[in-house]
Scaffold this motif. Structure first.
Motif, PDB file in Angstrom:
ATOM      1  N   THR A  42     -11.762   9.474 -17.873  1.00 42.20           N
ATOM      2  CA  THR A  42     -10.831   8.362 -18.427  1.00 42.20           C
ATOM      3  C   THR A  42     -11.675   7.186 -18.445  1.00 42.20           C
ATOM      4  O   THR A  42     -11.675   6.498 -19.653  1.00 42.20           O
ATOM      5  CB  THR A  42      -9.491   8.258 -17.680  1.00 42.20           C
ATOM      6  OG1 THR A  42      -8.820   9.522 -17.860  1.00 42.20           O
ATOM      7  CG2 THR A  42      -8.459   7.088 -18.268  1.00 42.20           C
ATOM      8  N   LYS A  43     -12.182   6.734 -17.298  1.00 37.68           N
ATOM      9  CA  LYS A  43     -13.087   5.640 -17.466  1.00 37.68           C
ATOM     10  C   LYS A  43     -14.269   5.748 -18.377  1.00 37.68           C
ATOM     11  O   LYS A  43     -14.506   4.448 -19.128  1.00 37.68           O
ATOM     12  CB  LYS A  43     -13.679   5.480 -15.952  1.00 37.68           C
ATOM     13  CG  LYS A  43     -14.549   4.240 -15.735  1.00 37.68           C
ATOM     14  CD  LYS A  43     -15.041   4.028 -14.484  1.00 37.68           C
ATOM     15  CE  LYS A  43     -15.815   2.871 -14.064  1.00 37.68           C
ATOM     16  NZ  LYS A  43     -16.496   2.782 -12.785  1.00 37.68           N
ATOM     17  N   LEU A  44     -14.794   6.857 -18.752  1.00 33.21           N
ATOM     18  CA  LEU A  44     -15.937   7.036 -19.771  1.00 33.21           C
ATOM     19  C   LEU A  44     -15.275   7.061 -21.044  1.00 33.21           C
ATOM     20  O   LEU A  44     -15.964   7.291 -22.059  1.00 33.21           O
ATOM     21  CB  LEU A  44     -16.735   8.068 -19.142  1.00 33.21           C
ATOM     22  CG  LEU A  44     -17.524   7.955 -17.967  1.00 33.21           C
ATOM     23  CD1 LEU A  44     -18.227   9.304 -17.649  1.00 33.21           C
ATOM     24  CD2 LEU A  44     -18.610   6.868 -18.039  1.00 33.21           C
ATOM     25  N   GLU A  45     -13.878   6.985 -21.392  1.00 33.44           N
ATOM     26  CA  GLU A  45     -13.353   7.077 -22.641  1.00 33.44           C
ATOM     27  C   GLU A  45     -13.470   8.649 -23.163  1.00 33.44           C
ATOM     28  O   GLU A  45     -13.400   8.593 -24.342  1.00 33.44           O
ATOM     29  CB  GLU A  45     -13.863   6.057 -23.678  1.00 33.44           C
ATOM     30  CG  GLU A  45     -13.379   4.574 -22.958  1.00 33.44           C
ATOM     31  CD  GLU A  45     -13.714   3.796 -24.105  1.00 33.44           C
ATOM     32  OE1 GLU A  45     -14.586   3.819 -25.065  1.00 33.44           O
ATOM     33  OE2 GLU A  45     -13.085   2.574 -23.960  1.00 33.44           O
ATOM     34  N   TYR A  46     -13.571   9.558 -22.380  1.00 34.70           N
ATOM     35  CA  TYR A  46     -13.916  10.854 -22.788  1.00 34.70           C
ATOM     36  C   TYR A  46     -12.306  11.453 -23.000  1.00 34.70           C
ATOM     37  O   TYR A  46     -11.954  12.366 -23.813  1.00 34.70           O
ATOM     38  CB  TYR A  46     -14.599  11.887 -22.071  1.00 34.70           C
ATOM     39  CG  TYR A  46     -15.933  11.652 -22.368  1.00 34.70           C
ATOM     40  CD1 TYR A  46     -16.881  12.144 -23.468  1.00 34.70           C
ATOM     41  CD2 TYR A  46     -16.810  10.923 -21.132  1.00 34.70           C
ATOM     42  CE1 TYR A  46     -17.882  11.822 -23.443  1.00 34.70           C
ATOM     43  CE2 TYR A  46     -18.355  10.710 -21.509  1.00 34.70           C
ATOM     44  CZ  TYR A  46     -18.797  11.206 -22.683  1.00 34.70           C
ATOM     45  OH  TYR A  46     -20.099  10.933 -22.811  1.00 34.70           O
ATOM     46  N   ILE A  47     -11.353  11.115 -22.328  1.00 37.62           N
ATOM     47  CA  ILE A  47     -10.078  11.218 -22.318  1.00 37.62           C
ATOM     48  C   ILE A  47      -9.042  10.120 -22.102  1.00 37.62           C
ATOM     49  O   ILE A  47      -9.911   9.065 -21.660  1.00 37.62           O
ATOM     50  CB  ILE A  47      -9.273  12.256 -21.328  1.00 37.62           C
ATOM     51  CG1 ILE A  47      -9.857  12.021 -20.079  1.00 37.62           C
ATOM     52  CG2 ILE A  47     -10.323  13.839 -21.615  1.00 37.62           C
ATOM     53  CD1 ILE A  47      -9.345  13.114 -18.926  1.00 37.62           C
ATOM     54  N   ARG A  48      -7.870  10.104 -22.506  1.00 41.02           N
ATOM     55  CA  ARG A  48      -7.198   8.829 -22.556  1.00 41.02           C
ATOM     56  C   ARG A  48      -5.634   9.386 -21.890  1.00 41.02           C
ATOM     57  O   ARG A  48      -5.403  10.549 -22.127  1.00 41.02           O
ATOM     58  CB  ARG A  48      -6.900   8.199 -23.525  1.00 41.02           C
ATOM     59  CG  ARG A  48      -8.101   7.530 -24.211  1.00 41.02           C
ATOM     60  CD  ARG A  48      -7.697   6.444 -25.209  1.00 41.02           C
ATOM     61  NE  ARG A  48      -8.940   5.554 -25.591  1.00 41.02           N
ATOM     62  CZ  ARG A  48      -8.851   4.694 -26.617  1.00 41.02           C
ATOM     63  NH1 ARG A  48      -7.863   4.834 -27.430  1.00 41.02           N
ATOM     64  NH2 ARG A  48      -9.838   3.745 -26.705  1.00 41.02           N
ATOM     65  N   GLY A  59     -10.487  11.420 -25.859  1.00 39.61           N
ATOM     66  CA  GLY A  59     -10.494  10.173 -26.354  1.00 39.61           C
ATOM     67  C   GLY A  59     -11.362  10.053 -27.408  1.00 39.61           C
ATOM     68  O   GLY A  59     -12.153  10.777 -27.906  1.00 39.61           O
ATOM     69  N   PRO A  60     -11.889   8.818 -27.828  1.00 42.45           N
ATOM     70  CA  PRO A  60     -12.881   8.672 -28.857  1.00 42.45           C
ATOM     71  C   PRO A  60     -14.321   9.064 -28.357  1.00 42.45           C
ATOM     72  O   PRO A  60     -15.056   9.273 -29.468  1.00 42.45           O
ATOM     73  CB  PRO A  60     -12.625   7.118 -29.192  1.00 42.45           C
ATOM     74  CG  PRO A  60     -12.469   6.439 -27.743  1.00 42.45           C
ATOM     75  CD  PRO A  60     -11.400   7.548 -27.238  1.00 42.45           C
ATOM     76  N   ARG A  61     -14.623   8.920 -27.273  1.00 44.41           N
ATOM     77  CA  ARG A  61     -16.002   9.441 -27.032  1.00 44.41           C
ATOM     78  C   ARG A  61     -16.251  10.908 -27.371  1.00 44.41           C
ATOM     79  O   ARG A  61     -17.418  11.477 -27.717  1.00 44.41           O
ATOM     80  CB  ARG A  61     -16.493   9.252 -25.389  1.00 44.41           C
ATOM     81  CG  ARG A  61     -16.713   7.933 -25.176  1.00 44.41           C
ATOM     82  CD  ARG A  61     -17.888   7.172 -25.762  1.00 44.41           C
ATOM     83  NE  ARG A  61     -19.109   7.961 -25.158  1.00 44.41           N
ATOM     84  CZ  ARG A  61     -19.619   7.742 -23.921  1.00 44.41           C
ATOM     85  NH1 ARG A  61     -19.132   6.752 -23.378  1.00 44.41           N
ATOM     86  NH2 ARG A  61     -20.953   8.297 -23.820  1.00 44.41           N
ATOM     87  N   VAL A  62     -15.330  11.829 -27.194  1.00 41.81           N
ATOM     88  CA  VAL A  62     -15.310  13.270 -27.558  1.00 41.81           C
ATOM     89  C   VAL A  62     -15.585  13.235 -28.953  1.00 41.81           C
ATOM     90  O   VAL A  62     -16.300  14.129 -29.528  1.00 41.81           O
ATOM     91  CB  VAL A  62     -14.151  14.008 -27.072  1.00 41.81           C
ATOM     92  CG1 VAL A  62     -14.229  15.442 -27.752  1.00 41.81           C
ATOM     93  CG2 VAL A  62     -13.952  14.010 -25.624  1.00 41.81           C
ATOM     94  N   ALA A  68     -21.817  13.635 -33.325  1.00 41.40           N
ATOM     95  CA  ALA A  68     -23.427  13.588 -32.976  1.00 41.40           C
ATOM     96  C   ALA A  68     -23.988  15.213 -32.898  1.00 41.40           C
ATOM     97  O   ALA A  68     -25.160  15.278 -33.491  1.00 41.40           O
ATOM     98  CB  ALA A  68     -23.575  12.885 -31.372  1.00 41.40           C
ATOM     99  N   ALA A  69     -23.325  16.012 -32.525  1.00 41.74           N
ATOM    100  CA  ALA A  69     -23.493  17.616 -32.485  1.00 41.74           C
ATOM    101  C   ALA A  69     -23.811  17.834 -33.814  1.00 41.74           C
ATOM    102  O   ALA A  69     -24.761  18.578 -34.169  1.00 41.74           O
ATOM    103  CB  ALA A  69     -22.531  18.334 -31.709  1.00 41.74           C
ATOM    104  N   ILE A  70     -22.820  17.717 -34.847  1.00 41.67           N
ATOM    105  CA  ILE A  70     -23.100  18.235 -36.012  1.00 41.67           C
ATOM    106  C   ILE A  70     -24.344  17.521 -36.722  1.00 41.67           C
ATOM    107  O   ILE A  70     -25.013  18.001 -37.284  1.00 41.67           O
ATOM    108  CB  ILE A  70     -21.814  17.738 -36.711  1.00 41.67           C
ATOM    109  CG1 ILE A  70     -20.608  18.616 -36.574  1.00 41.67           C
ATOM    110  CG2 ILE A  70     -21.933  18.031 -38.535  1.00 41.67           C
ATOM    111  CD1 ILE A  70     -19.295  17.743 -37.072  1.00 41.67           C
ATOM    112  N   ASP A  71     -24.499  16.066 -36.540  1.00 45.62           N
ATOM    113  CA  ASP A  71     -25.655  15.347 -37.107  1.00 45.62           C
ATOM    114  C   ASP A  71     -26.970  16.096 -36.456  1.00 45.62           C
ATOM    115  O   ASP A  71     -27.943  16.225 -37.374  1.00 45.62           O
ATOM    116  CB  ASP A  71     -25.619  13.870 -36.699  1.00 45.62           C
ATOM    117  CG  ASP A  71     -24.626  13.250 -37.462  1.00 45.62           C
ATOM    118  OD1 ASP A  71     -24.195  13.760 -38.366  1.00 45.62           O
ATOM    119  OD2 ASP A  71     -24.147  12.204 -37.199  1.00 45.62           O
TER     120      ASP A  71
END
Length: 255
Positions: A42-48, A59-62, A68-71
């Motif tokens: 949560t702190k890293l914004e991977y989940i909210r 969250g938005p980081r995911v 990024a993986a697609i790119d």
């Protein structure tokens, strides 16, 4: 790291919102351990967390990681044959890397099938990380960052001495990055490890942004020439390859 990824993987289309108990059951951990990992994610914004229900969602980081993986997959698909051709042409190991904060992440690595005696193995592979400040690809990727982002990255960088010629002074590194922007090629002359030299050039996308770097790595034991002599031999092919990858990504240089 593995447990964090397992928690992220617990979210799916029909289970997009989960509580601590749900997550603990999904990943096979007790609630207190699960909560510690969830708090970090949560702190890293991977989940909210929903403030009302207290349940969690991605969250938005995911989303950023997904794009990024697609790119990265598209980039390696485009670049792969050209990187192999460059390795075969020069006889040296060729790599491509992306920037992830203070690190370079290897996304492709090719060895020559024509002159294998000149290839070198530093135990690097796709997914390997090296510090950006003391690598040729890293210096390319740092050189084109905006000043604020570059400052943040360097604030997180421990500029320790790794090779006999490592740049450990921040102002000297900034001067070296300015030269990279002028020449569009970065040189690593025994900055990462004794005897190791490499040359790197930027890869740009259709917007002109530098999204990756390509390098050729050589070692003094197989190429005891001066840096200038090596550059004269290797830079034309390196520049041509980086430019062709950029062209295939949609980049069109300004006339």
């Amino acid at each position: 790291m593995e447990r964090g990824l397992r928690i992220l993987s617990a979210f799916s289309g029909d289970r997009a919102v989960l509580g601590i108990a749900d997550l603990a059951r999904a990943v096979g951990l007790n609630k207190s351990t699960t909560y510690r990992y969830v708090a970090t994610l949560t702190k890293l914004e991977y989940i909210r967390q929903d403030p009302e229900t207290k349940k969690y969602f991605l969250g938005p980081r995911v989303v950023d990681l997904g794009f990024a993986a697609i790119d990265s997959m598209e980039l390696t698909k485009v670049a792969g044959p050209l990187l192999q051709a460059l390795a075969d042409e020069t006889g040296y190991t060729v790599s491509m890397g992306l920037c992830d904060g203070p690190d370079v992440v290897y996304v492709d690595r090719r060895r020559s099938g024509r002159r294998s005696s000149l290839t070198m193995d530093l135990n690097l592979h796709v997914g390997s990380r090296l510090p950006a400040y003391c690598t040729s690809m890293g210096k390319v990727l740092l050189a084109y960052k905006d000043p604020a982002t570059l400052r943040q990255i360097l604030d997180r960088t421990d500029m320790a001495r790794r090779g006999p010629k490592t740049i450990t002074n921040r102002e000297q590194l900034l001067a070296a990055l300015a030269k990279v922007r002028q020449s569009s090629v970065a040189v690593n002359d025994e900055e990462l490890a004794p005897g190791l030299r490499s040359f790197a050039a930027p890869v740009r996308d259709r917007s002109g942004e530098v999204v990756a770097a390509v390098n050729i790595a050589v070692h003094l034991t197989v190429a005891p020439a001066t840096v200038d002599a090596l550059a004269g031999r290797l830079e034309p092919a390196l520049r041509r390859t980086a430019a062709e990858i950029s062209r295939r990504l949609g980049h069109r240089p300004q006339p």
